[in-house]
Design an enzyme around this catalytic site. Structure first.
Site: not given
Length: 547
Positions: A188, A15
């Site tokens: 997302e 991430d």
């Protein structure tokens, strides 16, 4: 032309969020249940990176006790504006089933080294929050929104936006759903950029597995509507068989001279696991690709023409194993030492522990000078006080060793060297006592979400001298782990080969799957509750060529 070799942050570093401040580049990555929270790496050339900070290091900022495996700190966003670093992060308290308890916070600092502020609570409506600083000075929080009334990918209810008030230290005004993604679903990881009069919205889609992708949309208006890129996915390894798989969750940075690069997560599944039969060794997954190193960070060079959507500079949308460097002066860092010795100044930065902001309950660096004293706490399955100190596995093949001084009081007291993914995925070479109180060596193996740790036969209990230090070692080559030990003299191999591929994201199907990566380190347990110690005199990790 110099090249950047992927991945740039090997081992569990998912991430990525990237920011440039002057000539310095910083990447923040998720740490999940590991403490302290959020890894920040620094570079000056986009090729060489050094871990420099974990800013969430006290109870006021982060307390992960009770968080599930692969809960905790998800998807940080690091930005710089108004003379401050702004770090947004999520603490996920529940991640399984229809509901997710995901609490989003903001901390700031005048410098990357800190001091980092106490957190401002933002919201809990979803995860993957990011902060966009608009040109008029206003600030906007984006996050995906979670809809527990729906099922599967439909629970990802789109990307929402709300204004953040610096004066009020709170979100204000209406919540707007600005983008619901494509038919790949699971939208997302939003990041927003303003360029050439367009607001560009970068998202991740398809889940964090082998369908993962990066999608971009844009609008002339901040609040939309956002039009999806006609190419749909700017990056995906879906349907490919290259080195880098599961590519997604990205962020973009502009260099000093106007070049653009995109960092993204990826994984490198072991070639030898592709032929492994499903169900082998307690493995339940049908897809047998395994990535013990977890989700790593890679980089791609972009071409971003004015008024256009960005594209990978090498063409197509599949990731490249290496990309052209930006032409900045080389800025390498000193390599991380293989041998770790312990001093009162604190743990080396590569080592972490699990969940608690009170490490003094788990270990001491002062009680025995020159040693790491681990206090045996709860079992390997604990989500609270678990005395485990470890570092990321960053190579497909490696050697790890530790020297242990420990006299177990009984069989409830055990300590040693552990290859760890989570509470239901580990291989543990443990010094303990037998029923008669004599010191012995054994192996506990709990692979691929197998419900219970079990002694790995033919190793049951190997007699050890009653006193003296014991050297413990493991050698990993891809999907195989072998333990060894020594008291005086040469190493003795235990004669068993354990499945290291089971210590991975994809192995198994229970809690803890999918999100982190393999670690190796030392631990101590005392299920009697007496907190009896074990001393680690040194620890060594050395990567080597696989195969």
């Amino acid at each position: 032309m110099s090249l950047i070799q992927n991945p740039i942050l090997p081992g569990f570093n998912p991430d990525p969020s990237i920011v440039r401040v002057g000539d310095d580049y910083y990447i923040a990555t998720s740490t999940f249940e590991w403490y302290p929270g959020v890894q920040i790496h620094h570079s000056r050339d986009l090729r060489h990176w050094q871990l420099i900070k974990r800013p969430l290091d006290r109870a006021a900022q982060l307390d992960l006790r009770g968080d599930p495996d692969s809960g905790g700190v998800w998807a940080p966003c690091l930005t710089h504006a108004d003379g401050l670093f702004w770090l947004i992060y999520t603490d996920v308290k529940r991640r399984d089933g229809a509901w997710k308890d995901s609490h989003n916070y903001l901390v700031t600092a005048p410098a990357i080294e800190g001091p980092w502020s106490d957190p401002v609570y933002l919201n809990s409506s979803g995860f993957d929050p990011s902060l966009f600083h608009d040109q008029d000075g206003r600030k906007w929080l984006l996050n995906m929104i979670w809809d527990h009334n729906k099922t599967g990918g439909d629970r990802f209810g789109g990307i929402v936006m709300q204004e953040y008030s610096v004066e009020d230290h709170a979100l204000i005004g209406p919540v707007r759903n600005i983008y619901r993604g494509t038919d790949l679903k699971l939208t997302e990881g939003p990041h927003l950029y303003l360029r050439d009069g367009w607001y560009y919205l970068l998202t991740a889609e398809g889940g964090t597995g082998y369908d993962h992708a990066v999608t971009m949309a844009r609008s002339r208006d901040l609040f939309g509507p956002y039009e999806t890129d006609p190419a749909k996915h700017i990056l995906t390894a879906r349907g490919t068989d290259g080195l880098l798989q599961r590519t997604g969750h990205a962020d973009i940075v502009e260099t000093q001279d106007g070049q653009h690069y995109m960092v993204h997560l990826c994984s490198r599944p072991l070639d030898e696991t592709r032929a492994l039969p499903a169900g082998a060794g307690g493995i339940h997954a049908d897809d047998v690709r395994r990535s013990p190193l977890g989700r790593e960070t890679a980089i791609q060079k972009l071409i971003w023409e004015p008024g256009e959507f960005p594209r990978l500079s090498h063409g197509g949308n599949a990731p490249a194993d290496s990309v052209p460097a930006p032409g900045l002066p080389d800025h390498p860092f000193d390599p991380v030492p293989e041998l770790v010795t312990f001093s009162p100044e604190g743990l080396p930065i590569d080592l972490q522990w699990l969940r608690t902001p009170y490490p003094e309950r788990l270990f001491s660096l002062t009680e025995r000078p020159g040693a790491l004293r681990l206090y045996g706490r709860e079992s390997p399955g604990s989500q609270f006080d678990h005395a485990l100190v470890a570092r990321r596995q960053q190579h497909l093949a490696f050697t790890a060793e530790a020297e242990l001084d420990m006299t177990p009081g009984d069989y409830q007291h055990f300590a040693g060297l552990i290859a760890w993914y989570g509470r239901f995925k580990f291989h543990y070479l443990a010094v303990t006592a037998n029923d008669d109180g004599a010191r012995v060596l054994t192996v506990y193996s709990c692979a691929a979400d197998w419900p219970d740790a079990r002694v790995s036969y033919p190793v049951d209990q190997i007699p050890l001298p009653a006193t003296g230090t014991i050297r413990l070692g493991c050698d990993v080559d891809g999907a195989v782990l072998r333990f060894r030990y020594a008291t005086d003299g040469d190493w003795s191999d235990l004669g068993i080969a354990l499945d290291q591929s089971a210590i991975s994201d994809e192995a198994g199907n229970g809690p803890g799957s999918n999100f982190t990566g393999a670690f190796v380190g030392v631990c101590a347990h005392d299920t009697s509750g007496r907190g009896r110690p074990a001393d680690v005199l040194n620890f060594r990790y050395a990567g080597r060529d696989h195969g």
